[in-house]
Write a protein that holds these residues in place. Structure first.
Motif, PDB file in Angstrom:
ATOM      1  N   GLU A 102       6.193  -3.824   2.616  1.00 15.09           N
ATOM      2  CA  GLU A 102       5.760  -5.125   2.908  1.00 15.09           C
ATOM      3  C   GLU A 102       5.421  -5.763   1.412  1.00 15.09           C
ATOM      4  O   GLU A 102       4.995  -4.969   0.527  1.00 15.09           O
ATOM      5  N   ARG A 103       5.510  -6.996   1.478  1.00 19.30           N
ATOM      6  CA  ARG A 103       5.051  -7.443   0.117  1.00 19.30           C
ATOM      7  C   ARG A 103       3.544  -7.644  -0.163  1.00 19.30           C
ATOM      8  O   ARG A 103       2.524  -8.196   0.894  1.00 19.30           O
TER       9      ARG A 103
ATOM     10  N   HIS B 204       8.201   1.971   5.695  1.00 20.33           N
ATOM     11  CA  HIS B 204       7.935   0.670   6.046  1.00 20.33           C
ATOM     12  C   HIS B 204       7.398  -0.297   4.644  1.00 20.33           C
ATOM     13  O   HIS B 204       6.986   0.552   3.871  1.00 20.33           O
TER      14      HIS B 204
END
Length: 329
Positions: A308-309, A306
């Motif tokens: 994410e920023r 996964h």
């Protein structure tokens, strides 16, 4: 190391346990200093490359002088070194820590230097520091910054990645309750309501409802370290759990994973037990960042990773499916 650190919990303390989100720059500087004073045979393998590189850089006269000054105050074998060297504000970053260090009150300098003198003979110059010499205190702060900038910061992505992986393990354990998380802390032993670990001297830390801030450290490699002054907010620095093997694989069935995923993707997946940005994984595995990025896309599309920023960075973490795949059969 013949002593024991005993950390005494009450029911209220469980509500105030904090697990640091990232490595502490000041603690890592002093603990890196201790790694330099430790022989390779007594260090975990993951610290060997850093120690060799750091010793090469120590040929610089200014860096050697800074290291000598800090070593006088906080030698690796000290049963105690002054708490003012590692202010709580370091959790906000190096700049905040150094502002606090430079502003240490004279009474505290005197008190903590006297305490250090009870454990060992101090160099003569430290008497000026104990008397409140502000110019000398500035030199100490400058030395911390210089040591960190030259020796710790170049490897900071590795430090942060290792600490992030350790924190993720603790957070997973926390699903079973605070006691379950405390049981995962090596080299601690949890015997309700006391957390114990080997320590240079016998010491008792009574939390008294304040809780404790637990700080994982990349360079701490033997016993944990606690602030000595019982009036300060309780802080305990502990060594991170060992990550994957140096080749980037984290499990004994690496060959089977390589056959399933391909060697490159298997290595990237294994590195996520420690690495969490594309750049940090690329550095660890010696791969081009573009290649790592391509492997991550495939792993992400397969539901194993996964991404994410987080600010300027994209953080990559294993999903539950990815963690399951990495576990030995």
């Amino acid at each position: 190391m013949g002593g024991v650190l005993r950390i005494h919990f009450s029911d209220r303390d469980f509500r105030h346990v904090q697990l640091a989100r990232s490595a502490d720059p000041v603690w890592e500087a002093f603990l890196g200093l201790h790694v330099l004073a430790t022989s390779l045979s007594r260090l975990p393998r993951r610290l060997h490359p850093w120690r060799r590189r750091a010793l090469q850089r120590l040929r610089d006269d200014d860096l050697r002088a800074a290291s000598r000054l800090l070593r006088d105050l906080a030698p690796a074998d000290a049963a105690y070194f002054p708490d003012f060297l590692t202010p709580a504000e370091s959790q906000e970053g190096m700049a905040a820590a150094l502002r606090t260090l430079r502003g240490t009150p004279g009474a505290r300098l005197s008190r903590e230097m006297r305490r250090a003198a009870r454990y060992r003979t101090l160099p003569g110059w430290t008497r000026r520091l104990a008397s409140g010499d502000r110019a000398l205190l500035d030199q100490v702060a400058d030395a911390v910054l210089h040591f960190h900038t030259r020796l710790i910061a170049p490897d900071w992505s590795e430090v942060e990645a290792t600490v992030a992986a350790d924190r993720e393990r603790r957070m997973e354990a926390l699903e079973g309750g605070m006691a379950a998380m405390l049981e995962t802390l090596t080299p601690f032993a949890w015997r309700d309501p006391v957390l114990t670990a080997p320590y240079p001297v016998d010491a008792d830390l009574h939390l008294l409802g304040r809780g404790v801030r637990l700080v994982p450290s990349y360079f701490c490699h033997t016993a944990p370290i606690a602030l000595a002054d019982p009036s300060l907010p309780p802080v305990v620095v502990y060594p991170v759990r060992c990550g994957p093997r140096a080749d980037g694989t984290a499990v004994p069935h690496a060959d089977a994973l390589a056959a399933l995923l391909g060697t490159g993707r298997a290595r990237v997946l294994g590195a996520l037990a420690i690495g969490f940005t594309t750049g940090s994984i690329a550095v660890r595995l010696g791969m081009p960042a573009s290649t790592v990025s391509g492997h991550l896309k495939v792993l992400r599309d397969a539901g194993l990773v996964h991404s994410e920023r987080d600010g300027a960075h994209v953080i990559h973490r294993l999903t539950s499916r990815g963690r399951h795949l990495l576990r030995p059969p």
